[in-house]
Write a protein that holds these residues in place. Structure first.
Motif, short mmCIF file in Angstrom:
data_model
loop_
_atom_site.label_atom_id
_atom_site.label_comp_id
_atom_site.label_asym_id
_atom_site.label_seq_id
_atom_site.Cartn_x
_atom_site.Cartn_y
_atom_site.Cartn_z
N PRO A 41 0.80 -1.17 -0.10
CA PRO A 41 0.05 0.02 -0.06
C PRO A 41 0.79 1.21 -0.04
N TRP A 42 0.44 2.35 -0.71
CA TRP A 42 1.15 3.57 -0.66
C TRP A 42 0.01 4.52 0.32
N PHE A 43 0.61 4.42 1.67
CA PHE A 43 -0.25 4.91 2.57
C PHE A 43 -0.63 6.37 2.72
N SER A 44 0.14 7.23 1.91
CA SER A 44 -0.43 8.55 1.83
C SER A 44 -1.47 8.58 0.93
N TRP A 45 -1.74 8.14 -0.15
CA TRP A 45 -2.90 7.82 -0.83
C TRP A 45 -4.05 7.05 -0.17
N VAL A 46 -3.74 6.20 0.75
CA VAL A 46 -4.86 5.27 1.37
C VAL A 46 -5.58 6.07 2.24
N ILE A 47 -4.65 7.13 2.82
CA ILE A 47 -5.26 7.87 3.95
C ILE A 47 -6.13 8.98 3.16
N ALA A 48 -5.49 9.55 2.20
CA ALA A 48 -6.51 10.40 1.43
C ALA A 48 -7.74 9.89 0.90
N SER A 49 -7.63 8.68 0.63
CA SER A 49 -8.90 7.82 0.09
C SER A 49 -10.09 7.74 1.38
N ALA A 50 -9.28 7.35 2.39
CA ALA A 50 -10.26 7.31 3.48
C ALA A 50 -10.87 8.73 4.03
N ILE A 51 -10.13 9.65 3.83
CA ILE A 51 -10.77 11.19 4.08
C ILE A 51 -11.64 11.55 3.07
N VAL A 52 -11.47 10.86 1.71
CA VAL A 52 -12.50 11.31 0.83
C VAL A 52 -13.87 10.67 1.28
N GLY A 53 -13.85 9.31 1.68
CA GLY A 53 -15.02 8.61 2.16
C GLY A 53 -15.61 9.17 3.35
N LEU A 54 -14.91 9.53 4.15
CA LEU A 54 -15.32 10.24 5.71
C LEU A 54 -16.02 11.51 5.21
N VAL A 55 -15.62 12.34 4.62
CA VAL A 55 -16.06 13.75 4.37
C VAL A 55 -17.40 13.62 3.40
N ILE A 56 -17.30 12.91 2.44
CA ILE A 56 -18.49 12.45 1.63
C ILE A 56 -19.49 11.86 2.51
N GLY A 57 -19.15 11.05 3.38
CA GLY A 57 -19.97 10.49 4.22
C GLY A 57 -20.82 11.29 5.24
N LEU A 58 -20.10 12.45 5.56
CA LEU A 58 -20.88 13.52 6.39
C LEU A 58 -21.98 14.13 5.70
N ALA A 59 -22.30 14.09 4.47
CA ALA A 59 -23.34 14.57 3.80
C ALA A 59 -24.74 13.41 3.95
N ALA A 60 -24.42 12.09 4.41
CA ALA A 60 -25.25 11.09 4.49
C ALA A 60 -26.95 11.69 5.07
N ASN A 61 -26.53 12.36 6.38
CA ASN A 61 -27.75 12.89 7.10
C ASN A 61 -28.31 14.09 6.30
N ARG A 62 -27.62 14.58 5.20
CA ARG A 62 -28.29 15.81 4.94
C ARG A 62 -28.65 15.63 3.28
N ILE A 63 -28.51 14.14 2.90
CA ILE A 63 -29.11 13.95 1.80
C ILE A 63 -30.11 12.68 2.05
N ALA A 64 -31.33 12.63 1.70
CA ALA A 64 -32.28 11.60 2.02
C ALA A 64 -32.22 10.62 0.75
N LEU A 65 -31.38 10.03 0.39
CA LEU A 65 -31.01 9.30 -0.66
C LEU A 65 -31.96 7.80 -0.73
N ARG A 66 -31.73 7.18 0.62
CA ARG A 66 -32.49 5.99 1.00
C ARG A 66 -34.11 6.40 0.62
N ASP A 67 -34.33 7.65 0.96
CA ASP A 67 -36.00 7.78 0.89
C ASP A 67 -36.41 8.39 -0.73
N GLY A 68 -35.52 7.95 -1.53
CA GLY A 68 -35.70 8.51 -2.83
C GLY A 68 -35.53 9.97 -3.16
N VAL A 69 -34.92 10.64 -2.57
CA VAL A 69 -34.79 12.17 -2.60
C VAL A 69 -33.45 12.60 -3.25
N PHE A 70 -33.35 13.00 -4.51
CA PHE A 70 -32.11 13.58 -4.83
C PHE A 70 -32.49 14.33 -6.19
#
Length: 186
Positions: free
Chosen positions: A78-107
């Motif tokens: 693994p190239w951990f500097s980029w692994v960490i960056a990928s994890a941060i991308v997932g984390l930050v985008i995941g913060l939108a989960a409570n602000r987007i009702a995708l599971r409720d069919g709203v997009f």
């Protein structure tokens, strides 16, 4: 006995499946960018979808595990500097989960804008700043090289998530029954 902060079985399964799909897309769903060791990756569009559906912890772990496995399997380690960056991308985008009702069919337009604001911030922070800085600190890579790689990767990920990620989220939302609808889901 239940811990309110524990991940649900559904989320744990999503992390496992999401990590596996990240690996497959990282290998078979990427194109060379013309910059050494930097590809245009469809895996980040899928990571964004999973992060919005399952939240920041799942996004972080899918990015972390998926990228670690992809690098280990296809590049030997693994190239951990980029692994960490990928994890941060997932984390930050995941913060939108409570602000987007995708599971409720709203997009609609507002949700698309919110999704893309989160993903642009996530990708810009991860690839324009965090990955190159960690490359320098962890691997003593030359700054001019890693910042070019980061700019190319970040720009490619912003466009890929903006187009493919938005389409995936729209398609997913269409499979869901909107809250308050009298229609039953299949």
């Amino acid at each position: 006995m239940g811990n309110g902060n524990a991940l649900s079985i559904k989320t744990i399964v999503a992390i496992g499946i999401g990590s596996a799909v990240f690996v497959v897309l990282g290998r078979f769903g990427s194109l060379p960018s013309g910059v050494p060791n930097t590809n245009i990756e469809t895996a980040y569009a899928f990571l964004a979808l999973m992060a919005v559906l399952f939240g920041p912890a799942a996004g972080l772990l899918i990015g972390l595990i998926g990228h670690t496995l992809k690098d280990a399997i296809f590049y030997g380690s693994p190239w951990f500097s980029w692994v960490i960056a990928s994890a941060i991308v997932g984390l930050v985008i995941g913060l939108a989960a409570n602000r987007i009702a995708l599971r409720d069919g709203v997009f609609g337009g507002k949700e698309m804008l919110r999704f893309n604001l989160f993903q642009v911030v996530a990708n810009a922070a991860a690839w324009f700043l965090i990955a190159p800085t960690l490359d320098i600190v962890m691997y003593a890579e030359p700054a001019d090289k890693v910042f070019v790689q980061g700019l190319v990767a970040g720009a490619a990920n912003i466009v890929t998530v903006g187009v493919i990620g938005t389409v995936l989220a729209m398609l997913y939302a269409k499979t869901r029954t909107k809250k308050g609808s009298l229609t039953k889901s299949a």
